[in-house]
Scaffold this motif. Structure first.
Motif, PDB file in Angstrom:
ATOM      1  N   TRP A   1       9.420 -12.618 -15.057  1.00  0.00           N
ATOM      2  CA  TRP A   1       8.091 -12.705 -14.443  1.00  0.00           C
ATOM      3  C   TRP A   1       7.029 -11.995 -15.266  1.00  0.00           C
ATOM      4  O   TRP A   1       5.903 -12.477 -15.422  1.00  0.00           O
ATOM      5  CB  TRP A   1       8.175 -12.114 -13.041  1.00  0.00           C
ATOM      6  CG  TRP A   1       6.886 -11.937 -12.319  1.00  0.00           C
ATOM      7  CD1 TRP A   1       6.238 -12.852 -11.531  1.00  0.00           C
ATOM      8  CD2 TRP A   1       6.083 -10.740 -12.263  1.00  0.00           C
ATOM      9  NE1 TRP A   1       5.104 -12.309 -10.996  1.00  0.00           N
ATOM     10  CE2 TRP A   1       4.970 -11.018 -11.429  1.00  0.00           C
ATOM     11  CE3 TRP A   1       6.193  -9.482 -12.830  1.00  0.00           C
ATOM     12  CZ2 TRP A   1       3.984 -10.063 -11.166  1.00  0.00           C
ATOM     13  CZ3 TRP A   1       5.223  -8.531 -12.572  1.00  0.00           C
ATOM     14  CH2 TRP A   1       4.131  -8.828 -11.752  1.00  0.00           C
ATOM     15  N   SER A   2       7.360 -10.827 -15.806  1.00  0.00           N
ATOM     16  CA  SER A   2       6.342 -10.013 -16.467  1.00  0.00           C
ATOM     17  C   SER A   2       5.826 -10.622 -17.767  1.00  0.00           C
ATOM     18  O   SER A   2       4.694 -10.343 -18.168  1.00  0.00           O
ATOM     19  CB  SER A   2       6.879  -8.603 -16.736  1.00  0.00           C
ATOM     20  OG  SER A   2       8.044  -8.663 -17.540  1.00  0.00           O
ATOM     21  N   ALA A   3       6.643 -11.441 -18.452  1.00  0.00           N
ATOM     22  CA  ALA A   3       6.227 -11.982 -19.757  1.00  0.00           C
ATOM     23  C   ALA A   3       4.938 -12.800 -19.666  1.00  0.00           C
ATOM     24  O   ALA A   3       3.983 -12.538 -20.396  1.00  0.00           O
ATOM     25  CB  ALA A   3       7.352 -12.797 -20.379  1.00  0.00           C
ATOM     26  N   PRO A   4       4.851 -13.810 -18.778  1.00  0.00           N
ATOM     27  CA  PRO A   4       3.602 -14.562 -18.684  1.00  0.00           C
ATOM     28  C   PRO A   4       2.562 -13.932 -17.764  1.00  0.00           C
ATOM     29  O   PRO A   4       1.370 -14.246 -17.866  1.00  0.00           O
ATOM     30  CB  PRO A   4       4.054 -15.919 -18.129  1.00  0.00           C
ATOM     31  CG  PRO A   4       5.238 -15.603 -17.292  1.00  0.00           C
ATOM     32  CD  PRO A   4       5.919 -14.448 -17.977  1.00  0.00           C
TER      33      PRO A   4
ATOM     34  N   ALA B   1       6.803  -3.619 -15.712  1.00  0.00           N
ATOM     35  CA  ALA B   1       7.959  -4.376 -16.194  1.00  0.00           C
ATOM     36  C   ALA B   1       9.254  -3.597 -15.997  1.00  0.00           C
ATOM     37  O   ALA B   1      10.279  -4.166 -15.622  1.00  0.00           O
ATOM     38  CB  ALA B   1       7.775  -4.710 -17.676  1.00  0.00           C
ATOM     39  N   ALA B   2       9.208  -2.273 -16.213  1.00  0.00           N
ATOM     40  CA  ALA B   2      10.438  -1.476 -16.227  1.00  0.00           C
ATOM     41  C   ALA B   2      10.927  -1.074 -14.846  1.00  0.00           C
ATOM     42  O   ALA B   2      12.137  -1.035 -14.601  1.00  0.00           O
ATOM     43  CB  ALA B   2      10.215  -0.220 -17.077  1.00  0.00           C
ATOM     44  N   ILE B   3      10.022  -0.762 -13.919  1.00  0.00           N
ATOM     45  CA  ILE B   3      10.416  -0.227 -12.614  1.00  0.00           C
ATOM     46  C   ILE B   3      11.310  -1.185 -11.840  1.00  0.00           C
ATOM     47  O   ILE B   3      12.182  -0.783 -11.069  1.00  0.00           O
ATOM     48  CB  ILE B   3       9.155   0.132 -11.773  1.00  0.00           C
ATOM     49  CG1 ILE B   3       9.515   1.113 -10.658  1.00  0.00           C
ATOM     50  CG2 ILE B   3       8.495  -1.115 -11.208  1.00  0.00           C
ATOM     51  CD1 ILE B   3       9.827   2.493 -11.141  1.00  0.00           C
ATOM     52  N   PHE B   4      11.106  -2.476 -12.078  1.00  0.00           N
ATOM     53  CA  PHE B   4      11.942  -3.509 -11.470  1.00  0.00           C
ATOM     54  C   PHE B   4      13.414  -3.253 -11.775  1.00  0.00           C
ATOM     55  O   PHE B   4      14.268  -3.290 -10.885  1.00  0.00           O
ATOM     56  CB  PHE B   4      11.507  -4.878 -12.010  1.00  0.00           C
ATOM     57  CG  PHE B   4      12.479  -5.980 -11.777  1.00  0.00           C
ATOM     58  CD1 PHE B   4      12.485  -6.677 -10.579  1.00  0.00           C
ATOM     59  CD2 PHE B   4      13.385  -6.357 -12.762  1.00  0.00           C
ATOM     60  CE1 PHE B   4      13.389  -7.708 -10.368  1.00  0.00           C
ATOM     61  CE2 PHE B   4      14.276  -7.385 -12.565  1.00  0.00           C
ATOM     62  CZ  PHE B   4      14.279  -8.063 -11.364  1.00  0.00           C
TER      63      PHE B   4
ATOM     64  N   GLY C   1       5.422  -4.051  -4.696  1.00  0.00           N
ATOM     65  CA  GLY C   1       6.020  -5.379  -4.629  1.00  0.00           C
ATOM     66  C   GLY C   1       7.100  -5.573  -5.677  1.00  0.00           C
ATOM     67  O   GLY C   1       8.144  -6.182  -5.423  1.00  0.00           O
ATOM     68  N   ARG C   2       6.856  -5.037  -6.871  1.00  0.00           N
ATOM     69  CA  ARG C   2       7.842  -5.128  -7.947  1.00  0.00           C
ATOM     70  C   ARG C   2       9.087  -4.306  -7.609  1.00  0.00           C
ATOM     71  O   ARG C   2      10.214  -4.696  -7.939  1.00  0.00           O
ATOM     72  CB  ARG C   2       7.203  -4.624  -9.241  1.00  0.00           C
ATOM     73  CG  ARG C   2       7.995  -4.901 -10.497  1.00  0.00           C
ATOM     74  CD  ARG C   2       8.088  -6.357 -10.819  1.00  0.00           C
ATOM     75  NE  ARG C   2       8.631  -6.545 -12.177  1.00  0.00           N
ATOM     76  CZ  ARG C   2       9.308  -7.606 -12.566  1.00  0.00           C
ATOM     77  NH1 ARG C   2       9.535  -8.593 -11.719  1.00  0.00           N
ATOM     78  NH2 ARG C   2       9.746  -7.712 -13.805  1.00  0.00           N
ATOM     79  N   ILE C   3       8.914  -3.163  -6.950  1.00  0.00           N
ATOM     80  CA  ILE C   3      10.043  -2.332  -6.527  1.00  0.00           C
ATOM     81  C   ILE C   3      10.901  -3.070  -5.510  1.00  0.00           C
ATOM     82  O   ILE C   3      12.137  -3.114  -5.620  1.00  0.00           O
ATOM     83  CB  ILE C   3       9.526  -0.999  -5.947  1.00  0.00           C
ATOM     84  CG1 ILE C   3       9.003  -0.107  -7.074  1.00  0.00           C
ATOM     85  CG2 ILE C   3      10.630  -0.279  -5.167  1.00  0.00           C
ATOM     86  CD1 ILE C   3       8.273   1.139  -6.600  1.00  0.00           C
ATOM     87  N   VAL C   4      10.268  -3.665  -4.501  1.00  0.00           N
ATOM     88  CA  VAL C   4      10.999  -4.421  -3.486  1.00  0.00           C
ATOM     89  C   VAL C   4      11.711  -5.611  -4.125  1.00  0.00           C
ATOM     90  O   VAL C   4      12.843  -5.959  -3.761  1.00  0.00           O
ATOM     91  CB  VAL C   4      10.046  -4.883  -2.363  1.00  0.00           C
ATOM     92  CG1 VAL C   4      10.780  -5.762  -1.350  1.00  0.00           C
ATOM     93  CG2 VAL C   4       9.435  -3.669  -1.657  1.00  0.00           C
TER      94      VAL C   4
ATOM     95  N   PHE D   1       8.403  -8.984 -22.475  1.00  0.00           N
ATOM     96  CA  PHE D   1       7.174  -8.922 -23.276  1.00  0.00           C
ATOM     97  C   PHE D   1       7.120 -10.009 -24.349  1.00  0.00           C
ATOM     98  O   PHE D   1       6.504  -9.809 -25.398  1.00  0.00           O
ATOM     99  CB  PHE D   1       7.047  -7.547 -23.941  1.00  0.00           C
ATOM    100  CG  PHE D   1       6.977  -6.397 -22.973  1.00  0.00           C
ATOM    101  CD1 PHE D   1       5.791  -6.072 -22.347  1.00  0.00           C
ATOM    102  CD2 PHE D   1       8.105  -5.647 -22.683  1.00  0.00           C
ATOM    103  CE1 PHE D   1       5.721  -5.007 -21.461  1.00  0.00           C
ATOM    104  CE2 PHE D   1       8.056  -4.581 -21.798  1.00  0.00           C
ATOM    105  CZ  PHE D   1       6.849  -4.268 -21.177  1.00  0.00           C
ATOM    106  N   ALA D   2       7.745 -11.160 -24.095  1.00  0.00           N
ATOM    107  CA  ALA D   2       7.813 -12.215 -25.115  1.00  0.00           C
ATOM    108  C   ALA D   2       6.434 -12.609 -25.630  1.00  0.00           C
ATOM    109  O   ALA D   2       6.195 -12.670 -26.840  1.00  0.00           O
ATOM    110  CB  ALA D   2       8.547 -13.431 -24.556  1.00  0.00           C
TER     111      ALA D   2
END
Length: 452
Positions: free
Chosen positions: A16-19, A45-48, A98-101, A269-270
């Motif tokens: 999800w984080s890439a785009p 990106a990382a906390i997920f 939201g990313r944590i959940v 991070f693509a």
């Protein structure tokens, strides 16, 4: 098939984080009141990955307490709620929540699916069925790679919500696993489930093996009243028994190498990587090409894993990944010193990452997950697999978090050289310690680990 959308959602969430992060860094596209900083983007990106650990551990406990099916439904609902939170977010803190959940939900789904498939599949199909989870994972990644750059932030989240609703509905159609029924002492239900799964020819043999395994371990779940005692019994059994210790060492190490190979940074991070490398191909298009490459590479795995075995593919995959990450590190070093050759090799970042993903997905990307479903004893399979996967998610968290800080403090080329070194370590570890499990039943694998 009912589990399939869960793996698609896992891939969608991981990638999800890439785009999406480029949108959040752009004042014209972000739904937030303020654009993100580079440090905030790294944490998002990382906390997920960090909270996937809690999700997998909680899922392991609940799956042994209330069953595999109810646990999968619960974590499907948690994952769905995370997308609702994110679509409503207007500041960084709510988005981070939201990313944590999302991490909690994905942790329960990812580990739960591996355990479920490992317990319903016969030995001749188990490897293929477990590798299919990786195929579906990459399809989820390709979906968000292809959709993300060309639609709004809200559409990305609404798509995830639609997937989540469908996934939860499908989970109500699955049955409880026969191994869980045996653990609970319900042999008749286990027999009925094996018949339902089309395992009528080997019902007696499989049921006898399951019962012997549970009795040998001497853990009676129906006689355990304390939740803490239940957890302690499983943890002690992992530490006390040689085969479980070896299973933990092998799977935890391989899953750590899997994430430390560089895949977490590349998928998270693509688009950013391609922009930093000044690739000759548009960054958004290059990211989509990577998504297609992932699917192509992982489609090879079900064919190769049963033909050539787990160990040989892992050796090839880790060695090849070391080569490609080293080459990418060299390219970023040339970028740093502005070497004139760069003008004629702008195609290298895309070509290198395509090669990396094909080699990664043909072996390292899927085989550690297959081994997680094969190596642990039945009563500790959920706990053992969740612990091993938790260690790998810590590696993914550190890998993703390090991206923003290392490129600012040292340089991108150092990061990829580190990835190359970790891949070399993975290759050596596989040669020395990883057994071949191709064509072996779960009981044969247990005996082999006990003797090594």
């Amino acid at each position: 098939m009912c589990l399939s959308l869960g793996n698609v959602i896992v891939g969608y969430s991981v990638c999800w984080s890439a785009p999406v992060i480029p949108k959040l860094l752009d004042a014209a596209q972000t739904p937030l009141t303020e654009v993100l900083t580079v440090e905030q983007a790294s944490w998002l990106a990382a906390i997920f990955h960090l909270f996937v650990i809690i999700g997998s551990q909680t899922g392991a406990f609940l799956s042994n307490l209330v069953g595999r099916k109810p646990t999968l439904i619960l974590f499907g609902a948690i994952c769905l709620s995370s997308h609702i939170i994110r679509v409503l977010a207007r500041d960084f803190n709510i988005l981070l929540a939201g990313r944590i959940v999302n991490g909690l939900g994905v942790g329960g789904i990812a580990s739960g699916n591996l355990v479920y498939i490992g317990e319903i599949a016969s030995s001749d199909l188990r490897g293929i069925m477990l590798t299919v989870t990786g195929v579906l994972h990459t399809i989820g990644g390709l979906l968000v790679f292809s959709l993300g750059p060309y639609v709004s932030y809200a559409v990305v989240e609404y798509t995830a919500i639609a997937l989540g609703v469908t996934h939860i509905g499908a989970l109500f159609l699955i049955v409880e696993t026969p191994v869980y029924h045996v653990i609970k002492g319900n042999e008749e239900a286990a027999r009925s489930t094996l018949h339902f799964l089309g395992r009528s020819k080997d019902v007696d043999k499989e049921l006898k093996t399951m019962i012997e395994n549970v009795n040998r371990i001497n853990v009676k779940y129906t006689q355990v009243n304390s939740k803490n005692m239940l957890s302690n019994c499983m943890l002690l059994d992992i530490l006390r028994r040689r085969r479980n210790r070896r299973a933990m060492l092998i799977t935890a190490t391989l899953l750590t190498i899997q994430e430390g190979s560089g895949i977490a940074c590349i998928l998270s991070f693509a688009t950013t990587i391609f922009r930093q490398a000044a690739s000759s191909v548009d960054a958004d298009v290059a990211t989509i090409i990577l998504g297609v490459t992932q699917v192509f590479g992982i489609l090879l795995a079900p064919i190769l894993v049963e033909r050539y075995g787990r160990k040989s593919l892992l050796i090839f995959s880790t060695a090849a990944c070391a080569l490609w990450t080293a080459l990418l590190g060299a390219h970023f070093y040339l970028e740093l010193i502005q070497h004139p050759i760069l003008y004629s090799i702008r195609w290298v970042p895309l070509a290198t990452l395509i090669s990396f993903l094909i080699c990664y997905n043909a072996g390292l990307g899927i085989i550690p997950n297959v081994l997680v479903g094969e190596m642990f004893s039945p009563n500790v399979r959920s706990t053992g697999s969740s612990i091993a996967m938790s260690i790998s998610w810590v590696a993914a968290f550190l890998s993703s978090l390090s991206f923003g800080y290392i490129i600012m403090l040292i340089g991108t080329y150092i990061l990829f050289i580190i990835f190359a070194c970790l891949n070399i370590i993975g290759c050596i570890f596989t040669i020395k310690f990883v057994p071949e499990t191709k064509g072996k039943s779960l009981s044969e694998i247990e005996e082999m680990l006990a003797k090594r």
